[in-house]
Scaffold this active site. Structure first.
Site, PDB file in Angstrom:
ATOM      1  N   HIS A 110      10.898-110.891 -30.010  1.00  0.00           N
ATOM      2  CA  HIS A 110      11.598-111.923 -30.788  1.00  0.00           C
ATOM      3  C   HIS A 110      11.776-111.605 -32.275  1.00  0.00           C
ATOM      4  O   HIS A 110      11.608-112.481 -33.124  1.00  0.00           O
ATOM      5  CB  HIS A 110      10.873-113.260 -30.657  1.00  0.00           C
ATOM      6  CG  HIS A 110      10.914-113.869 -29.278  1.00  0.00           C
ATOM      7  ND1 HIS A 110      11.830-113.524 -28.323  1.00  0.00           N
ATOM      8  CD2 HIS A 110      10.126-114.831 -28.708  1.00  0.00           C
ATOM      9  CE1 HIS A 110      11.621-114.235 -27.230  1.00  0.00           C
ATOM     10  NE2 HIS A 110      10.603-115.029 -27.415  1.00  0.00           N
ATOM     11  N   HIS A 184      15.297-121.130 -28.843  1.00  0.00           N
ATOM     12  CA  HIS A 184      14.014-121.198 -28.146  1.00  0.00           C
ATOM     13  C   HIS A 184      13.444-122.620 -28.021  1.00  0.00           C
ATOM     14  O   HIS A 184      12.232-122.807 -28.190  1.00  0.00           O
ATOM     15  CB  HIS A 184      13.028-120.274 -28.864  1.00  0.00           C
ATOM     16  CG  HIS A 184      12.033-119.620 -27.967  1.00  0.00           C
ATOM     17  ND1 HIS A 184      10.919-120.272 -27.475  1.00  0.00           N
ATOM     18  CD2 HIS A 184      11.978-118.375 -27.446  1.00  0.00           C
ATOM     19  CE1 HIS A 184      10.220-119.441 -26.723  1.00  0.00           C
ATOM     20  NE2 HIS A 184      10.845-118.278 -26.686  1.00  0.00           N
ATOM     21  N   GLU A 321      16.456-119.423 -22.231  1.00  0.00           N
ATOM     22  CA  GLU A 321      16.913-118.613 -23.357  1.00  0.00           C
ATOM     23  C   GLU A 321      18.051-117.711 -22.889  1.00  0.00           C
ATOM     24  O   GLU A 321      17.825-116.721 -22.203  1.00  0.00           O
ATOM     25  CB  GLU A 321      15.757-117.754 -23.879  1.00  0.00           C
ATOM     26  CG  GLU A 321      14.511-118.534 -24.219  1.00  0.00           C
ATOM     27  CD  GLU A 321      13.261-117.667 -24.160  1.00  0.00           C
ATOM     28  OE1 GLU A 321      13.259-116.580 -24.764  1.00  0.00           O
ATOM     29  OE2 GLU A 321      12.286-118.060 -23.503  1.00  0.00           O
TER      30      GLU A 321
HETATM   31  C1  BGC Z   1       8.679-115.164 -23.904  1.00  0.00           C
HETATM   32  C2  BGC Z   1       7.234-115.475 -23.598  1.00  0.00           C
HETATM   33  C3  BGC Z   1       6.520-115.788 -24.884  1.00  0.00           C
HETATM   34  C4  BGC Z   1       7.223-116.955 -25.547  1.00  0.00           C
HETATM   35  C5  BGC Z   1       6.620-117.370 -26.846  1.00  0.00           C
HETATM   36  C6  BGC Z   1       9.253-116.379 -24.534  1.00  0.00           C
HETATM   37  O1  BGC Z   1      10.588-116.189 -24.841  1.00  0.00           O
HETATM   38  O2  BGC Z   1       9.404-114.778 -22.779  1.00  0.00           O
HETATM   39  O3  BGC Z   1       6.614-114.406 -22.935  1.00  0.00           O
HETATM   40  O4  BGC Z   1       5.175-116.108 -24.667  1.00  0.00           O
HETATM   41  O5  BGC Z   1       8.566-116.640 -25.735  1.00  0.00           O
HETATM   42  O6  BGC Z   1       6.353-116.305 -27.647  1.00  0.00           O
END
Ligand code: BGC
Length: 356
Positions: A110, A184, A321
Site C-alpha cells: 500500500h 480502502h 478494493e
Molecule cells: C490487505 C490486507 C491488509 C490490510 C490492511 C488489505 O488491503 O490485503 O492483507 O492487512 O489491507 O493493511
C-alpha cells in the site's frame, strides 16, 4: 445537497486538517483531506434509518496514534502509489531496479511507510449536475517512497443523485513508473456496533481468483473459482465459506484475495454486490479495474476502538478494493501497472447504496 467544511484537528507539525461533509437526500459522507479518508458514511436501512456503514474514528488523533500505525488498517483511505503487495519491495522498470520499503513482512504494501493514506491532499469542492464532491490533488515527488517519477495525482469523490459514491482517479508522470490506486473503506452494512460482516451476502462476478503463497504474494496462476470457497458467482453468505478447509484461507486468515473480474478491462462493470439481510442494505460496486481485492478484515486485532465505542475485531468490516493485480510489476502475465510520460492513468469505481 450541500457540502460543509469543518476543522478536524491538526497533524503533529501543526498543519490543520479539514473534514468535508457531503449530503444528498439519502446519504451523508464525511471525508478528510488527510489521506483522502472517508471517515463516515451514513446510509439508510429498509425503514430509512441512517447508520454509519464504514469503520473509522470520530477524531483525527485516532488516525494518527501509535496504536493505529502499528495496526495499519488503512481505514477509508486512498491507497497509493501501489495498492496491495510487491514481492520483496523490488521491481525493475525501463532498465532500472527499484527498492521500496518492506512494510508488510518481507513485502511492500500500500505505498510504503508514508503512502497516499498519510499525506495531506489539496481539496476543492465540486458542484455538478450529477451531484457534489471533493477533488483531491497531490504531487508525489520523484523518488518518494522509492518510486520513480514525479506523479501528479487527482482523486475525485462524487456523491451523486443516484446514491453513489463515485471515485475517479487520474495521474500523470514525468518518468516511467508504476501506479495502482485504490480506496480502502471497511464496510459493515449492518451499521450495528455488535455485528460482524460474516452474515453479509456477497456476489463477485469472477470466474478466477489469484492464489497467493504464505507471504501473500501471487503464485502467478489464475485459479478457477468453481468447486472452491472462492466461488461467489451467485450471492452467498460469507460465514460458511470461511469455514472451508482451504490452504488459501489459512494463509490469509480468511479472505484477502484478488478476484479477476469478468468482463472487459477499462470498461465500467459490476465488481461486487453485498447485501445485509437484517437492514436490507445493498452495496453494489462497479469499476473500470481488472480486479477486486476482497478482504474480510482478518488482521484487525481488537486493539482499536472506533466510532460508538466499537472494538474493531477480525471481520468487523470488509473491503472491496478495486485494483490492478497484486505484484503486477513482477508478474509479466498480469495486466501492466506501468505509467509512462505522456500517458494518463485513469480509473473509476462506484459504490452504489440502496435497500432491497
Ligand atoms: C490487505 C490486507 C491488509 C490490510 C490492511 C488489505 O488491503 O490485503 O492483507 O492487512 O489491507 O493493511
Amino acid at each position: 445537497m450541500k457540502i460543509e467544511k469543518t476543522p478536524f484537528g491538526k497533524l503533529a507539525d501543526g498543519t490543520p486538517v479539514d473534514l468535508f461533509t457531503l449530503w444528498n437526500a439519502e446519504l451523508r459522507v464525511k471525508i478528510m483531506n488527510y489521506g483522502g479518508t472517508v471517515v463516515s458514511l451514513m446510509a439508510p436501512d429498509k425503514e430509512g434509518k441512517l447508520k454509519d456503514v464504514v469503520l473509522g474514528f470520530d477524531s483525527l488523533s485516532d488516525y494518527l496514534s501509535d496504536a493505529y500505525r502499528q495496526e495499519s488498517p488503512f481505514f477509508g483511505a486512498i491507497i497509493g502509489r501501489f495498492g496491495n503487495r510487491i514481492a520483496g519491495g523490488k521491481f525493475s522498470l525501463n532498465g532500472n531496479d527499484y527498492t521500496l520499503a518492506t512494510n508488510d513482512g518481507p513485502n511492500h504494501l500500500h505505498g510504503g511507510e508514508k503512502g497516499f493514506d498519510k499525506v495531506l491532499w489539496q481539496a476543492e469542492e465540486v458542484y455538478e449536475e450529477e451531484g457534489l464532491g471533493l477533488r483531491l490533488s497531490y504531487v508525489s515527488e520523484d523518488g518518494e517512497e522509492g518510486y520513480p517519477g514525479r506523479l501528479r495525482v487527482e482523486v475525485t469523490y462524487m456523491l451523486t443523485n443516484k446514491n453513489e459514491l463515485q471515485i475517479t482517479y487520474r495521474a500523470e508522470t514525468d518518468k516511467a513508473t508504476i501506479v495502482n490506486l485504490t480506496h480502502h473503506s471497511y464496510f459493515n452494512l449492518a451499521g450495528d456496533a455488535k455485528k460482524d460482516i460474516l452474515d453479509h451476502e456477497l456476489m463477485l462476478p469472477a470466474d478466477t481468483f489469484i492464489p497467493v503463497n504464505a507471504s501473500m504474494i501471487p503464485t502467478g496462476e489464475l485459479q478457477p473459482v468453481g468447486g472452491t470457497p472462492f466461488d461467489f458467482r451467485t450471492p452467498e453468505a460469507i460465514a460458511p465459506k470461511m469455514k472451508a478447509d482451504n490452504k488459501q484461507l489459512t494463509y490469509a486468515k480468511g479472505f484477502d484475495h484478488c478476484f479477476v473480474l469478468n468482463g472487459k478491462p477499462k470498461e465500467l462493470k459490476l465488481a461486487a454486490s453485498v447485501f445485509e439481510p437484517d437492514s436490507r442494505r445493498l452495496l453494489e460496486v462497479y469499476t473500470s479495474e481488472p480486479g477486486v481485492q476482497f478482504y474480510t478484515g482478518n488482521n484487525l486485532t481488537g486493539a482499536l476502538t472506533g466510532k460508538e465505542g466499537r472494538k474493531y475485531l477480525p471481520h468487523s468490516g470488509l473491503c472491496l478494493e478495486t485494483q490492478h493485480f497484486p505484484d503486477a510489476p513482477n508478474q509479466p502475465a498480469f495486466p501492466s501497472a506501468e505509467l509512462w510520460p505522456g500517458e494518463q492513468y485513469q480509473s473509476r469505481t462506484i459504490f452504489k447504496f440502496s435497500v432491497k
